[in-house]
Motif scaffolding. Structure first.
Motif, mmCIF file in Angstrom:
data_model
loop_
_atom_site.group_PDB
_atom_site.id
_atom_site.type_symbol
_atom_site.label_atom_id
_atom_site.label_comp_id
_atom_site.label_asym_id
_atom_site.label_seq_id
_atom_site.Cartn_x
_atom_site.Cartn_y
_atom_site.Cartn_z
ATOM 1 N N TYR A 36 54.061 49.399 57.613
ATOM 2 C CA TYR A 36 53.124 50.452 57.973
ATOM 3 C C TYR A 36 53.879 51.504 58.759
ATOM 4 C CZ TYR A 36 49.803 46.836 56.753
ATOM 5 O OH TYR A 36 49.121 45.860 56.084
ATOM 6 N N GLY A 37 53.512 52.764 58.566
ATOM 7 C CA GLY A 37 54.188 53.836 59.274
ATOM 8 C C GLY A 37 53.200 54.901 59.714
ATOM 9 N N SER A 38 53.640 55.714 60.645
ATOM 10 C CA SER A 38 52.827 56.837 61.093
ATOM 11 C C SER A 38 53.738 57.997 61.456
ATOM 12 C CB SER A 38 51.956 56.450 62.286
ATOM 13 O OG SER A 38 52.769 56.091 63.382
ATOM 14 N N LYS A 39 53.180 59.191 61.353
ATOM 15 C CA LYS A 39 53.919 60.408 61.664
ATOM 16 C C LYS A 39 52.944 61.350 62.350
ATOM 17 C CE LYS A 39 56.134 62.140 58.169
ATOM 18 N NZ LYS A 39 56.515 62.880 56.946
ATOM 19 N N LEU A 40 53.379 61.995 63.417
ATOM 20 C CA LEU A 40 52.576 62.981 64.120
ATOM 21 C C LEU A 40 53.498 64.096 64.543
ATOM 22 C CD1 LEU A 40 49.827 63.757 65.320
ATOM 23 C CD2 LEU A 40 50.473 62.514 67.386
ATOM 24 N N THR A 52 46.341 77.129 66.244
ATOM 25 C CA THR A 52 46.288 78.578 66.439
ATOM 26 C C THR A 52 46.810 79.212 65.156
ATOM 27 O OG1 THR A 52 48.541 78.837 67.313
ATOM 28 C CG2 THR A 52 46.806 78.276 68.910
ATOM 29 N N GLU A 53 46.949 80.528 65.143
ATOM 30 C CA GLU A 53 47.497 81.190 63.962
ATOM 31 C C GLU A 53 48.950 80.800 63.707
ATOM 32 O OE1 GLU A 53 47.012 85.402 63.636
ATOM 33 O OE2 GLU A 53 44.909 85.310 64.244
ATOM 34 N N LYS A 54 49.675 80.417 64.750
ATOM 35 C CA LYS A 54 51.101 80.105 64.605
ATOM 36 C C LYS A 54 51.436 78.632 64.813
ATOM 37 C CE LYS A 54 52.744 84.651 65.726
ATOM 38 N NZ LYS A 54 54.037 85.186 65.451
ATOM 39 N N LEU A 55 50.481 77.838 65.290
ATOM 40 C CA LEU A 55 50.742 76.427 65.598
ATOM 41 C C LEU A 55 49.879 75.526 64.734
ATOM 42 C CD1 LEU A 55 52.111 74.265 67.387
ATOM 43 C CD2 LEU A 55 50.161 74.518 68.945
ATOM 44 N N GLY A 56 50.536 74.638 63.998
ATOM 45 C CA GLY A 56 49.843 73.651 63.183
ATOM 46 C C GLY A 56 50.151 72.246 63.670
ATOM 47 N N ILE A 57 49.183 71.368 63.603
ATOM 48 C CA ILE A 57 49.334 69.957 63.971
ATOM 49 C C ILE A 57 49.163 69.146 62.693
ATOM 50 C CG2 ILE A 57 48.475 68.081 65.427
ATOM 51 C CD1 ILE A 57 49.480 70.502 67.011
ATOM 52 N N TYR A 58 50.034 68.162 62.467
ATOM 53 C CA TYR A 58 49.938 67.355 61.259
ATOM 54 C C TYR A 58 50.174 65.883 61.572
ATOM 55 C CZ TYR A 58 55.052 67.490 61.323
ATOM 56 O OH TYR A 58 56.371 67.380 61.699
ATOM 57 N N GLY A 59 49.708 65.035 60.677
ATOM 58 C CA GLY A 59 49.890 63.599 60.841
ATOM 59 C C GLY A 59 49.806 62.883 59.504
ATOM 60 N N GLU A 60 50.342 61.679 59.482
ATOM 61 C CA GLU A 60 50.341 60.871 58.261
ATOM 62 C C GLU A 60 50.390 59.401 58.639
ATOM 63 O OE1 GLU A 60 52.905 61.782 54.606
ATOM 64 O OE2 GLU A 60 53.968 60.085 55.525
ATOM 65 N N VAL A 61 49.658 58.577 57.892
ATOM 66 C CA VAL A 61 49.791 57.120 57.970
ATOM 67 C C VAL A 61 50.188 56.643 56.580
ATOM 68 C CG1 VAL A 61 48.205 56.758 59.893
ATOM 69 C CG2 VAL A 61 47.312 56.774 57.578
ATOM 70 N N SER A 62 51.012 55.616 56.535
ATOM 71 C CA SER A 62 51.500 55.116 55.249
ATOM 72 C C SER A 62 51.608 53.601 55.291
ATOM 73 C CB SER A 62 52.868 55.732 54.928
ATOM 74 O OG SER A 62 53.821 55.360 55.906
ATOM 75 N N PHE A 63 51.657 53.027 54.098
ATOM 76 C CA PHE A 63 51.881 51.589 53.986
ATOM 77 C C PHE A 63 52.663 51.329 52.707
ATOM 78 C CE2 PHE A 63 48.361 52.072 51.159
ATOM 79 C CZ PHE A 63 48.548 51.096 50.198
ATOM 80 N N SER A 64 53.355 50.212 52.695
ATOM 81 C CA SER A 64 53.990 49.750 51.465
ATOM 82 C C SER A 64 53.946 48.229 51.441
ATOM 83 C CB SER A 64 55.434 50.255 51.334
ATOM 84 O OG SER A 64 56.236 49.765 52.370
ATOM 85 N N GLN A 65 53.631 47.725 50.277
ATOM 86 C CA GLN A 65 53.551 46.286 50.045
ATOM 87 C C GLN A 65 54.971 45.747 49.911
ATOM 88 O OE1 GLN A 65 52.268 45.379 46.094
ATOM 89 N NE2 GLN A 65 51.232 43.521 46.732
ATOM 90 N N VAL A 66 55.214 44.582 50.462
ATOM 91 C CA VAL A 66 56.529 43.951 50.362
ATOM 92 C C VAL A 66 56.319 42.506 49.900
ATOM 93 C CG1 VAL A 66 58.632 43.302 51.586
ATOM 94 C CG2 VAL A 66 57.406 45.378 52.247
ATOM 95 N N GLU A 67 57.028 42.127 48.834
ATOM 96 C CA GLU A 67 56.915 40.752 48.342
ATOM 97 C C GLU A 67 57.566 39.783 49.317
ATOM 98 O OE1 GLU A 67 58.195 40.191 44.309
ATOM 99 O OE2 GLU A 67 57.400 42.143 43.728
ATOM 100 N N ASP A 68 56.933 38.650 49.540
ATOM 101 C CA ASP A 68 57.465 37.568 50.365
ATOM 102 C C ASP A 68 57.772 37.998 51.793
ATOM 103 O OD1 ASP A 68 57.341 35.937 48.089
ATOM 104 O OD2 ASP A 68 59.356 36.530 47.480
ATOM 105 N N ALA A 69 57.064 39.022 52.306
ATOM 106 C CA ALA A 69 57.259 39.480 53.685
ATOM 107 C C ALA A 69 56.007 40.232 54.135
ATOM 108 C CB ALA A 69 58.489 40.381 53.786
ATOM 109 N N ASP A 70 55.987 40.616 55.403
ATOM 110 C CA ASP A 70 54.880 41.414 55.911
ATOM 111 C C ASP A 70 54.929 42.812 55.309
ATOM 112 O OD1 ASP A 70 53.998 39.341 57.522
ATOM 113 O OD2 ASP A 70 55.121 40.027 59.275
ATOM 114 N N ASN A 71 53.757 43.398 55.079
ATOM 115 C CA ASN A 71 53.697 44.777 54.600
ATOM 116 C C ASN A 71 54.255 45.720 55.652
ATOM 117 O OD1 ASN A 71 52.492 43.958 52.225
ATOM 118 N ND2 ASN A 71 50.421 44.305 52.968
#
Length: 118
Positions: A108-112, A87-106
């Motif tokens: 991953y993140g999310s934001k809503l 609406t004019e006053k309400l915004g919805i946002y989101g984000e997905v992210s990743f980061s590489q990690v040596e010698d471990a699992d990568n």
């Protein structure tokens, strides 16, 4: 990871010429009480644009990770996000992210979220 790269490439190719590149430097620290735990500093190059009512961005680059008592390391990371005015006053946002990690699992993140302006 391959799907994310495909989405990013498709987004960059399909955008109009009004797009805008940018540089983003962001540092996030973690402490417990007065005891420093770690810091991650992103050194990213990005691209943002609007597609109708959708504002979006994609960025990526190096992240320097510094953990207390351990040598710093540098890895690749990235983010893809967007927002839309519900609406004019309400915004919805989101984000997905990743980061590489040596010698471990990568990582991953999310934001809503939602933002209401008075």
């Amino acid at each position: 990871m391959k799907k994310l790269a495909l989405v990013l490439a498709t987004t960059l190719v399909s955008t109009p010429a009004m797009a805008g590149p940018y540089v983003n430097v962001e540092s996030n620290s973690t402490s417990v009480g007065n005891n420093f735990q770690s810091r991650a500093t992103d050194l990213h190059v990005g691209y943002e644009n609007e597609l109708g009512a959708l504002a979006y961005y994609v960025q990526g680059g190096k992240t320097i990770n510094a953990t207390d008592g351990v040598d710093s390391e540098s890895n690749f990371s990235g983010k893809l996000g967007g927002s839309v005015a519900a609406t004019e006053k309400l915004g919805i946002y989101g984000e997905v992210s990743f980061s590489q990690v040596e010698d471990a699992d990568n990582n991953y993140g999310s934001k809503l979220g939602a933002k209401y302006s008075f």
